[in-house]
Design an enzyme around this catalytic site. Structure first.
Site, PDB file in Angstrom:
ATOM      1  CB  CYS B  94      12.746 -38.575 -11.663  1.00 46.52           C
ATOM      2  SG  CYS B  94      12.315 -39.970 -13.068  1.00 46.52           S
ATOM      3  CG  HIS B 191       7.341 -38.083 -10.546  1.00 46.46           C
ATOM      4  ND1 HIS B 191       8.332 -36.959 -11.005  1.00 46.46           N
ATOM      5  CD2 HIS B 191       8.005 -39.216 -11.280  1.00 46.46           C
ATOM      6  CE1 HIS B 191       9.289 -37.348 -11.560  1.00 46.46           C
ATOM      7  NE2 HIS B 191       9.129 -38.748 -11.956  1.00 46.46           N
TER       8      HIS B 191
END
Lengths: 473, 243
Positions: B94, B191
């Site tokens: 990210c 994630h």
């Protein structure tokens, strides 16, 4: 002055609530509110304006339901007639439905004061609508990032709402939370600070789940003289000198008596022209509930409730739905605990593993909207406590994401000899039956569950005759 | 043997449970009798490429990401880029993925420069991509994770994708690609945490790290029964939710 639009909306909401309940539909608070708000978008504003003693709004990541129940109990004890969204539906529509249901169609009857627990995202709108007399700010923890966004975003949304409160309103704020202490600093409203002043239950380091505790004014890393829970504590900034505000209401001499009770000394300084100290015993356990009890006490003192009534209410307080609620089921003593986010989980694990434990623990993880669809947060929870010395009980991983949890528990040091994954992924009713099979009569079983897992399990217990439906409480 | 894990900005950028990746690298080494040490590299702290065998870099909130970008604007960023060019294995998720690239361009603030070691660029989007993701990766097989980002990342010719999305949005919701691969660097939006449920990626990072330091190494197999079940459950869940 009768308001036909509000009357129709409130009547529709009342009828729907009753209809859903008779039909046995779960909870029955969202739909009536939705319909009521469609019929009169300002229904909640109008109902709140009828209350001569005003409205108290309680917000924060954890502890809203418990704190608002404590406060509503104290006010009732003081002879007030309270309207309260006590089932925990805390969006505008749920609050509207609760008010419509509990208040008469015209006027207010004997009801004179409102207690609202508000969802974090809904808080600015709730404040704008009900013009609260008192706002209680509990804490801000990392929670369901897919739903609430980042902590910073919530703090930024709350700031104008707090600043908009007039000088005769009161903000009761947890001074141990740096984010909230900074947020309340510029308010025109009167401030009442509360926090802990105790050496018995401190942490040695910030838990992983705590957000970086940086100074809100100069970005330096905060230092803690005493750290109590997540990032809550007696903080100060080594760079600019900003520190925890002086406490007006403080809790000291804390004694945690298992999952069942807390004893604490409350000291209140210069509140309603009085300085006083009194001992309380609270009917729920855990350090986080000491914070909740203190928040309710601070608000009640600010509203003029006597210490006798506060102490009596806390003494007799019973856990709300799924908050350390105790249920007897087929010879097993179940304790149900709602755990929605890493901080909540950590505090429950702290409570559970404070002493050696050989009895079973069930952990249920769902990933529906109300739970948060992202289960990454399982890695922010310090499950390592369950793998520690003296922890020998079985751990059941259940729920839609039970298999994800099993991986996390493996990393936490819960070995296969203790880890039961046979019920993972099953509907919770079936899982419950499997757990009963795998345990013994007389076992003391602790269940930690996300929101929808709790609803599902409670429904299964109700179907098996063990608990009442939650809206009947 | 030991595995020295460098956790870039472990205090500043650690949201979304990304520490599971660090735990995974450490424990999968330890389970094989390899000692593991984790060092965080924070703002203002020196980055020494000789002190780490493998790196991890997670996501952060805007406020922290701006401070981190500033921290990397000088020699520290150059040293990190140099180490990655040199073949240092790294997983960046990210925000960390974005800052390995050329830049991240927000709507309303100045462009945030990355260290430019990955040939990728990121721009702010209007909607947020949130949900379970299943990716087919030519190197690692089927990967599962959870995405939560509003930036759109586009790959240049200097990198390959990590894989192709089966469900979910991936880098930008347009080209069907997820993540980026360059030398021994993996950038991704996944994630979950990523590594515990995708042990093939974890083992590749560990093996690459150990081989660089000790010469060609093979890793002993582990019992991944829990991991396989969780992985397969996410694939089934993601497909069920997508239909």
């Amino acid at each position: 002055m009768p308001d036909p639009r509000a009357t129709v909306a409130a009547a529709a909401s009342k009828a729907l609530t009753r209809g859903l309940r008779v039909g046995g539909r779960s909870g029955g608070t969202a739909l009536p509110g939705l319909v009521a708000n469609r019929l009169d978008p300002r229904l909640l504003d109008k109902l709140a304006a009828r209350l001569p003693a005003g409205v108290i709004v309680i917000a924060g990541t954890n502890g809203k339901t418990t704190t608002s129940r404590m406060l509503a109990g104290m006010l009732t004890g003081a002879g007030r007639h309270v309207v309260h969204n006590r089932s925990g539906s805390n969006l505008v529509r749920g609050i509207s439905a609760a008010f419509a249901e509990q208040m008469p169609l015209f006027g207010r009857g004997s009801i004179d004061i409102g207690v609202i627990e508000s969802d974090e995202n809904a808080f600015p709108e709730v404040v704008a609508r009900v013009q609260p007399r008192v706002v209680v700010l509990l804490n801000l923890f990392r929670d369901q990032l897919d739903r609430y966004g980042e902590l910073e975003t919530i703090a930024a949304d709350w700031t104008p709402a707090i600043r908009s409160l007039p000088g005769d309103a009161t903000v009761v704020v947890n001074a141990d939370d740096p984010t909230l202490a900074a947020l309340a600093k510029g308010a025109a409203a009167k401030l009442v600070t509360y926090g802990l002043d105790d050496d018995g239950y401190t942490l040695t380091a910030l838990p992983h789940a705590a957000d970086a505790a940086t100074c809100r004014f100069c970005e330096a890393r905060l230092e803690y003289r005493r750290l109590f829970l997540s990032h809550l504590g007696e903080f100060s900034c080594p760079q600019c000198g900003w520190r925890r505000p002086a406490l007006q209401v403080s809790g000291s001499r804390i004694e945690l008596r298992g999952v069942e009770r807390i004893a604490m000394r409350v000291s209140a300084a210069r509140l309603n022209q009085r300085t006083q100290a009194f001992d309380v015993e609270v009917g729920v356990g855990g350090l986080y509930n000491a914070y909740n009890a203190l928040a309710a006490t601070a608000a009640a003192l600010a509203l003029g409730v006597s210490s006798d009534i506060i102490a009596a209410t806390l003494h007799d307080f019973q856990a709300a739905f799924g908050r350390l609620e105790r249920v007897e089921f087929r010879g097993r003593a179940l304790t149900l605990a709602l755990a929605k986010n890493p901080v909540g989980f950590n505090e429950l694990l702290r409570l559970l593993t404070a002493s050696p434990r050989a009895t079973p623990i069930v952990i249920g993880i769902n990933d529906l909207d109300a739970d948060g669809r992202d289960v990454s947060w399982l890695w922010d929870v310090d499950f390592e406590a369950l793998g520690g010395e003296g922890q020998t009980g079985k751990v059941f991983a259940v729920g839609i994401r039970g298999s994800d949890l099993a991986v996390r528990l493996k990393y936490a040091g819960v070995g296969d000899e203790r880890l039961d994954t046979a019920q993972a992924g099953k509907p919770l009713g079936a899982a419950l039956d499997g757990i009963v099979e795998a345990t013994h009569p007389g076992d003391d079983i602790f269940l930690l569950l996300t929101y929808t897992a709790m609803l599902e399990l409670r429904r299964s217990l109700a179907e098996r005759g063990a608990v009442s439906h939650f809206w009947e409480q | 043997m030991e595995l020295r894990i460098g956790w870039l900005y472990g205090h500043e950028m650690n949201i979304y449970g990304d520490r599971g990746n660090v735990m995974c690298l450490a424990r999968r080494a330890e389970w094989r009798g390899i000692g593991a040490h984790v060092t965080t590299i924070g703002i203002g702290e020196r980055f020494d490429p000789c002190a780490h065998d493998v790196l991890f870099w997670g996501g952060g909130q805007d406020r922290e990401q701006i401070a981190v970008a500033a921290d990397l604007s000088g020699p520290k960023g150059a040293a990190l880029a140099g180490a990655i060019e040199d073949g240092m294995p790294i997983l960046a998720v990210c925000g960390g993925f974005q800052l390995l690239g050329h830049y991240y361009r927000p709507h309303d603030r100045p462009e945030l420069p990355g260290i430019g070691v990955l040939d990728v660029t990121s721009v702010a989007g209007d909607t947020r991509f949130i949900g379970n993701v299943v990716v087919d990766s030519p190197e690692f097989g089927v990967l599962v994770g959870f995405e939560n980002h509003s930036a759109r990342t586009f790959l240049g010719t200097g990198v390959s994708p990590l894989g192709v999305v089966r469900t979910g949005h991936g880098n930008n919701g347009q080209d069907g690609l997820e993540g980026a691969r360059y030398r021994n660097a993996v950038g991704t939006y996944l994630h979950g945490s990523l590594l515990p449920k995708n042990p093939a990626v974890a083992d590749w990072l560990i093996q690459t790290a150990l081989s660089r330091r000790y010469g060609e190494r093979e890793l002993a197999p582990l019992n991944d029964a829990h991991e396989r079940r969780a992985h397969d459950d996410v694939v089934a869940r993601a497909l069920a939710l997508a239909h």
